[in-house]
Design an enzyme around this catalytic site. Structure first.
Site, PDB file in Angstrom:
ATOM      1  N   GLU A  17       4.083  -6.071   6.597  1.00 17.05           N
ATOM      2  CA  GLU A  17       3.642  -4.869   7.318  1.00 17.05           C
ATOM      3  C   GLU A  17       4.358  -4.624   8.644  1.00 17.05           C
ATOM      4  OE1 GLU A  17       1.689  -7.039   5.839  1.00 17.05           O
ATOM      5  OE2 GLU A  17       0.119  -6.039   4.697  1.00 17.05           O
ATOM      6  N   GLU A  34      -3.218  -9.529   0.060  1.00 17.56           N
ATOM      7  CA  GLU A  34      -4.580  -9.564   0.612  1.00 17.56           C
ATOM      8  C   GLU A  34      -5.617  -9.590  -0.513  1.00 17.56           C
ATOM      9  OE1 GLU A  34      -3.681  -6.230   3.327  1.00 17.56           O
ATOM     10  OE2 GLU A  34      -4.473  -7.514   4.917  1.00 17.56           O
ATOM     11  N   ALA A  77       0.835  -1.202   0.000  1.00 16.90           N
ATOM     12  CA  ALA A  77       0.000   0.000   0.000  1.00 16.90           C
ATOM     13  C   ALA A  77       0.870   1.253   0.000  1.00 16.90           C
ATOM     14  CB  ALA A  77      -0.885  -0.007   1.240  1.00 16.90           C
ATOM     15  N   GLY A 106      -0.947  -5.398   0.931  1.00 21.89           N
ATOM     16  CA  GLY A 106      -2.291  -5.321   0.365  1.00 21.89           C
ATOM     17  C   GLY A 106      -2.413  -6.119  -0.929  1.00 21.89           C
TER      18      GLY A 106
END
Ligand code: NAD
Length: 710
Positions: free
Chosen positions: A135, A115, A66, A112
């Site tokens: 992360e 994900e 992200a 992300g």
């Protein structure tokens, strides 16, 4: 449907829509990018002719995480939660949507990106690409279902390992663990994805069976879950001291993985928000972003660096061998020069040794190393042969005359544009360059030991170093995967002087009756990798002694060796190399050196000093105050002017805890006025060592901070 978005193109092929994501440079998930993806999915779901969707990226990236600058903007939990939940709704719309979605993972699939891939119904990865939830490395946890979907695909132990350490895995490992369904060569990735789409359309694959949130087969039962979580927590406690994200990630899995997926997403979102607004995440994100920007100095913008193919390494000792490792693994042709054949042989053995670790870990084979050395390394004892080099790095004995003699000879041998980089620890670059007809080509390239592993390259400009020489050096640093920090010439440059100021205070405290063991504990507790005594024994107490004496000569009475350190130095116990320093290394485990203890005891007795108990905080505050003050002196003297680079240098060069953001970030949080007043108090108690730098005084009075313009 609309096929041409700014960040993605849609190609329609019979009943299948291929979404090609293209948001340079690395397909980062920013809000506008996600908005366009959402719009394209919504349209494709409504379009009757489209029966399946393939999602793929561009070049080396599927989606590489992200855009963290967006996360940085959020100041409180209440604003971040809706943002996170909106992303969750988007992923849910894919996972529970009306049409099968296939992730054709062409490149990096991180954060992300993973994900999103896990919300798809099938994942095919290209060979060798990286998959992960990194992360925690920036103080966050996955915030779009990662902690809930990954355990369903790979099982809880593997998910905990991946999420709580943040280490990515290869596609091949991902296949073994179950996060991807197939791994294929990149060339056949799209064809394979279309074939898979056909399998969905023909009923061979059933979309409903492939919805990640509905999978339970890999989830542990209640008792196993408790055990797995408790093991993960104890592992995280060993490594993650000072961090919060690994623990929050574990919590997300502990409280989640239930039958109520939506409630579990909410828990994850809340834990994510806790992390995102924490100082730790802010500091780690700052370090991450500043690392990317390191070396991007306005004064070298637009200057084309010299092309470098062949690098000459002068000296294959401790430093030279480590630097050769970097040169070889970065694809440079390497010429190793040393004084005689015996030194060359020693150098070659030392170079081999620097590869022991990657070979042991299976990251490289002995055959590969032999081939690399055969193809790319030439040794010589003749300086004449270095004429074809594009860059020279020197790591010979720390002796100004020896170094200058070599450089003078090389000036007559090398082309005029060849950069001369010296790895001196402390000799002035300007003086070393003074023997050259063209001193503008000389620069300090200060590597840290072990050179092949330490990430920092401190680049030191002499008074006459040209911007061209600097631009080439910065580009070279990047080419060998180092973080380049540029400073100006001065005693100890930046890092040694900063570290000297930070740790040097410890011996003064010992002289006041504070237990050395307590100082070690306080420093470790703060997050530094070693206490001052352990580090001193490693570098050598004699070396540190001379470094401080040198600072005293050049920087004045603010520096100086403490009386007790003078006495310890006189014992001849210089650390590991003499078998004993602060500690005695003759037994199985290091123990406090009785000789040094005796010196301390006698000193305290003779001076009628009682043992003194300071809190860990008092110890560290005092060390930091001196370090921050010295940083202000260095800024004032023009040694460095970029706080973000100074902080990176301490993180990458000395292991200063990154979650604290660095010395100057820490100073801003502490408050410059508080530090200034504290220094005045310490100056009264202990004298000139704590005399506040005029710059710090001025900052305290005007309310300025180190980072305000950066
Ligand atoms: P080292 O003793 O391991 O290696 C010294 C090298 O110099 C050897 O290759 C040796 O053959 C060569 N040499 C010996 N006599 C020579 C002579 N008369 N003329 C030319 N070369 C000669 O030393 P090192 O630790 O690798 O340090 C090399 C340089 O790097 C020094 O300037 C040192 O200050 C600097 N440095 C060292 C460290 C460290 O931690 N060791 C860290 C940063 C910088």
């Amino acid at each position: 449907m609309k096929t041409d978005y700014r960040t993605l193109k849609v190609e329609l092929n019979h009943e299948v829509a291929l979404f090609k994501l293209n948001n340079p440079p690395v397909n980062q998930l920013s809000k506008p990018f996600v908005d366009e993806m959402r719009e394209a999915f919504t349209e494709a779901f409504q379009e009757n002719e489209i029966k399946a969707i393939i999602l793929t990226g561009t070049d080396k990236n599927f989606i590489a995480g992200a855009d963290i600058t967006e996360i940085q903007q959020f100041k409180d939990r209440n604003t971040i939660l809706p943002f996170v939940m909106e992303n969750n709704r988007f992923l849910n719309s894919i996972e529970l949507g009306p049409k099968p979605v296939i992730a054709a993972i062409n490149g990096n699939c991180l954060g992300g990106g993973l994900e999103i891939a896990m919300a798809c119904h099938y994942r095919i990865a290209a060979q060798g690409i990286q998959i992960g939830q990194p992360e925690v490395q920036i103080g966050l946890i996955p915030g779009a279902g990662g902690t809930q979907r990954l355990p369903r695909l790979v099982g809880l132990p593997d998910a905990l390992q991946m999420i709580a350490t943040g280490q990515p895995i290869s596609a091949e490992e991902g296949l073994k663990k179950g996060v991807v369904d197939e791994v294929v060569p990149l060339e056949s990735l799209t064809d394979k994805a279309f074939e898979t789409a056909q399998r969905f359309l023909s009923g061979l694959l059933n979309q409903k069976d492939r919805i990640t949130r509905w999978r339970k087969d890999k989830l542990p039962n209640f008792v196993s879950k408790k055990m797995i979580i408790s093991f993960a927590r104890s592992e995280a406690e060993k490594k993650g001291k000072g961090y919060i994200a690994p623990f929050k990630a574990i919590e997300a899995m502990e409280w989640g993985l239930s039958d109520d997926f939506e409630a579990d997403l909410k828990v994850e979102a809340e834990l994510f928000s806790d992390c995102a607004v924490s100082d730790i995440a802010k500091n780690l994100i700052g370090i991450f972003l500043n690392t990317r920007a390191a070396g991007k100095l306005p004064k070298i913008k637009g200057i084309e660096p010299q092309k470098i193919k062949t690098v000459a390494m002068l000296g294959g000792g401790t430093m030279g061998s480590g630097i050769c490792n970097l040169l070889l693994t970065s694809g440079f042709h390497t010429l190793l020069w040393d004084i005689n054949d015996e030194a060359i042989q020693k150098g070659l053995t030392a170079i081999q040794k620097t590869f022991d670790y990657p070979i042991k870990k299976g990251k490289m084979s002995q055959e590969e190393l032999d081939r690399m050395i055969k193809e790319r390394l030439i040794t010589t004892t003749s300086l004449e042969e270095l004429g074809r080099s594009d860059l020279i790095i020197e790591a010979v004995l720390e002796d100004m005359k020896i170094k200058q003699d070599i450089w003078k000879q090389l000036e007559g041998i090398c082309r005029s544009e060849v950069v001369f980089g010296t790895n001196t620890s402390a000799l002035p670059i300007t003086e070393m360059a003074s023997v050259l007809k063209d001193p503008s080509r000389m620069i300090g390239l200060h590597f840290f030991n072990p050179a092949e592993r330490m990430q920092l390259l401190e680049i030191i400009c002499g008074k006459k170093t040209s911007d061209q020489t600097l631009a080439t050096s910065v580009a070279f640093a990047r080419a060998i995967r180092k973080v380049p920090i540029v400073v100006n010439d001065g005693p100890g440059f930046y890092v040694s002087r900063q570290l000297g100021a930070l740790l040097g205070e410890s011996t003064f405290m010992v002289g006041e009756g504070v237990e050395p063991a307590q100082i070690e504990e306080a420093v470790l507790d703060f997050g530094l990798p070693m206490g001052p005594a352990t580090l001193g024994d490693l570098t050598g107490l004699d070396i540190n002694y001379h470094v401080i004496k040198n600072f005293e000569r050049n920087l004045g009475e603010r520096w100086g060796v403490s009386p007790i350190y003078e006495l310890i130095y006189q014992t001849g116990c210089y650390g590991r190399k003499t078998g004993a320093g602060w500690y005695d290394y003759s037994g199985e485990k290091p123990i406090p050196n009785p000789k040094v203890q005796e010196v301390i005891k006698n000193y305290l007795k003779e001076n009628r000093i009682q043992p003194k108990k300071l809190s860990n905080k008092e110890i560290v505050d005092r060390m930091l105050a001196r370090a921050i003050n010295e940083a202000a002196y260095m800024i004032q003297e023009g040694i460095c002017d970029r706080p973000q680079d100074m902080d990176l240098a301490m993180v990458y060069g000395t292991g200063f805890p990154p979650y604290r953001g660095g010395i100057l970030r820490y100073a801003d949080t502490w408050g410059i006025r508080n530090i200034y007043e504290y220094l005045l108090k310490l100056e009264k108690e202990h004298g000139v060592r704590f005399k506040p730098a005029p710059l710090l005084k001025e900052m305290a009075e005007s309310g300025r901070t180190f980072y305000e313009n950066h």
